[in-house]
Design an enzyme around this catalytic site. Structure first.
Site, mmCIF file in Angstrom:
data_model
loop_
_atom_site.group_PDB
_atom_site.id
_atom_site.type_symbol
_atom_site.label_atom_id
_atom_site.label_comp_id
_atom_site.label_asym_id
_atom_site.label_seq_id
_atom_site.Cartn_x
_atom_site.Cartn_y
_atom_site.Cartn_z
ATOM 1 N N TYR A 53 0.839 -1.201 0.000
ATOM 2 C CA TYR A 53 0.000 0.000 0.000
ATOM 3 C C TYR A 53 0.875 1.253 0.000
ATOM 4 O O TYR A 53 1.891 1.335 0.687
ATOM 5 C CB TYR A 53 -0.930 0.028 1.206
ATOM 6 C CG TYR A 53 -2.050 -0.988 1.162
ATOM 7 C CD1 TYR A 53 -2.277 -1.787 0.037
ATOM 8 C CD2 TYR A 53 -2.897 -1.158 2.252
ATOM 9 C CE1 TYR A 53 -3.293 -2.714 0.015
ATOM 10 C CE2 TYR A 53 -3.923 -2.093 2.233
ATOM 11 C CZ TYR A 53 -4.111 -2.871 1.113
ATOM 12 O OH TYR A 53 -5.127 -3.801 1.096
ATOM 13 N N SER A 216 -13.802 -4.253 0.017
ATOM 14 C CA SER A 216 -14.686 -3.538 -0.911
ATOM 15 C C SER A 216 -16.160 -3.784 -0.589
ATOM 16 O O SER A 216 -16.941 -4.205 -1.445
ATOM 17 C CB SER A 216 -14.400 -3.923 -2.369
ATOM 18 O OG SER A 216 -14.995 -3.000 -3.269
ATOM 19 N N PRO A 217 -16.584 -3.517 0.655
ATOM 20 C CA PRO A 217 -17.967 -3.793 1.043
ATOM 21 C C PRO A 217 -18.993 -2.950 0.286
ATOM 22 O O PRO A 217 -20.164 -3.327 0.214
ATOM 23 C CB PRO A 217 -17.986 -3.476 2.535
ATOM 24 C CG PRO A 217 -16.869 -2.503 2.734
ATOM 25 C CD PRO A 217 -15.810 -2.944 1.780
ATOM 26 N N LEU A 218 -18.556 -1.817 -0.288
ATOM 27 C CA LEU A 218 -19.468 -0.988 -1.090
ATOM 28 C C LEU A 218 -19.215 -1.171 -2.580
ATOM 29 O O LEU A 218 -19.737 -0.419 -3.397
ATOM 30 C CB LEU A 218 -19.317 0.490 -0.702
ATOM 31 C CG LEU A 218 -19.554 0.845 0.765
ATOM 32 C CD1 LEU A 218 -19.560 2.361 0.952
ATOM 33 C CD2 LEU A 218 -20.851 0.236 1.280
ATOM 34 N N GLY A 220 -16.597 -0.676 -4.580
ATOM 35 C CA GLY A 220 -16.012 0.469 -5.255
ATOM 36 C C GLY A 220 -16.910 1.696 -5.274
ATOM 37 O O GLY A 220 -16.796 2.539 -6.174
ATOM 38 N N LEU A 222 -20.230 1.576 -5.551
ATOM 39 C CA LEU A 222 -21.482 1.276 -6.250
ATOM 40 C C LEU A 222 -22.663 1.190 -5.288
ATOM 41 O O LEU A 222 -23.788 1.576 -5.638
ATOM 42 C CB LEU A 222 -21.342 -0.054 -7.003
ATOM 43 C CG LEU A 222 -22.511 -0.430 -7.910
ATOM 44 C CD1 LEU A 222 -22.511 0.420 -9.166
ATOM 45 C CD2 LEU A 222 -22.444 -1.912 -8.286
ATOM 46 N N GLY A 224 -22.941 2.750 -2.391
ATOM 47 C CA GLY A 224 -22.943 3.889 -1.479
ATOM 48 C C GLY A 224 -23.843 5.024 -1.898
ATOM 49 O O GLY A 224 -23.623 6.166 -1.500
ATOM 50 N N GLY A 225 -24.870 4.743 -2.713
ATOM 51 C CA GLY A 225 -25.767 5.797 -3.187
ATOM 52 C C GLY A 225 -25.208 6.542 -4.377
ATOM 53 O O GLY A 225 -25.405 7.756 -4.526
#
Length: 330
Positions: A53, A216-218, A220, A222, A224-225
């Site tokens: 990272y 990546s629970p959202l 990327g 997508l 998250g609204g």
């Protein structure tokens, strides 16, 4: 904050995992330290990073930022369950010298010492294999890990991005060797929009007592609204989210998801995290806030209760693959 055991271990970790991938590339050191202070203050004790990272010529920078935060003292290191990863090519130009990447015993030894130096600590709680190494046998990998455990440099080993059969292979060999606890966690891509892990990876993890740590629970952004933000003139979708929305069918699916959550008065990103916390085998999703405000939103998900009606609606919009082998055999 709520806590759970990490897989079959006695280690207690928070139901949210602080992901640090943005520290350095998108979030400067001062703001990164502020986010870590806020996370620890909110009870998040599980921090995840990786040696690569920082990316490109700055590989290792994220571990350095965390190390500088630990160096501030105040029991920061003692309160954190620290997870990092090994596998990636650490050469700035991407051209690794032989044995300077993957999971050979030589690279594991070299990589863990380099991570300890950057992190300014003398041990790593959870040392994760960032990817499978098709060239290195698990006999060699476990021998290297056993030495590190004996030296006190690491406490547990985990996997990331492993298929189910590799989880089984790794832990069966660990059991045959004796004295090796084997893998205790698997960090995998898993969210409402990407549920293939339910077919093989998560069942294998549950069978062998691994905690599942979704990244990546959202998906990327997508989940998250993203469409609502787009309409309101906010941050536009990019990467995986933008590619998905380019397909009319997928865009309609995401719109249905946002409409359902709007009906229930919920924020999409918080609901997506809360959904993962209902899933069997999941220890906690990795949240990677770029700002303190994003961390606050993630924290609200821990207390969110999703109704059966809503869970059924989410399954209808984003159906899972079904159990294995029925999902592909019948």
């Amino acid at each position: 904050m709520k806590y759970t055991q990490l897989g079959r271990t006695g280690l207690k970790v928070s139901r949210l995992v602080l992901g640090t991938m943005n520290f350095g590339p998108q979030t400067d050191e001062a703001d990164s330290h502020e986010i870590m202070d806020a996370a620890l203050g909110a009870g998040i004790n599980f921090f995840d990073t990786a040696n690569v990272y920082g990316w490109g010529e700055n590989k290792g920078r994220t571990e350095e930022i965390i190390g500088n935060w630990f160096a501030k003292g105040g029991e920061r290191r003692d309160q954190v369950v620290l997870a990092t990863k090994v596998y990636g090519n650490m050469a700035a130009d991407g051209d690794a010298w032989p044995n300077h990447d993957k999971l050979s015993a030589l690279n594991i030894r070299r990589a863990v010492d380099a991570s300890l130096k950057r992190l300014q600590t003398d041990y790593i709680d959870l040392y994760q294999f960032h990817h499978i190494d098709r060239s290195t046998p698990f006999e060699e990998i476990w021998q290297a890990i056993d030495v590190l455990v004996q030296q006190g440099k690491i406490l547990y080993a985990g996997s990331s991005n492993f298929p189910g059969y590799k989880i089984a292979q790794a832990n069966e060999l660990a059991a045959r060797r004796g004295g090796t606890i084997g893998l205790v966690s698997e960090q995998c891509l898993y969210n409402l929009a990407e549920r293939r892990a339910e077919m093989e990876v998560i069942p294998a993890a549950q069978e062998y007592g691994l905690g599942v740590i979704p990244w990546s629970p959202l998906h990327g952004g997508l989940l998250g609204g993203v469409i609502k933000k787009e309409i309101e003139g906010g941050r536009r979708a990019s990467g995986r989210a933008a590619d998905t929305l380019a397909d009319p069918t997928s865009r309609a699916q995401v719109q249905a998801y946002e409409d359902l959550l709007d009906k229930h008065g919920l924020e999409p990103g918080e609901a997506a995290l809360a959904w993962l916390l209902t899933r069997p085998g999941v220890t906690g999703p990795i949240v990677g806030p770029r700002t303190a405000e994003q961390l606050d939103s993630a924290l609200r998900a821990v207390e969110l209760e999703l109704s059966e009606e809503l869970l059924t609606g989410l399954d209808e919009i984003f159906p899972g693959p079904g159990p294995s082998p029925e999902a592909f055999a019948w």
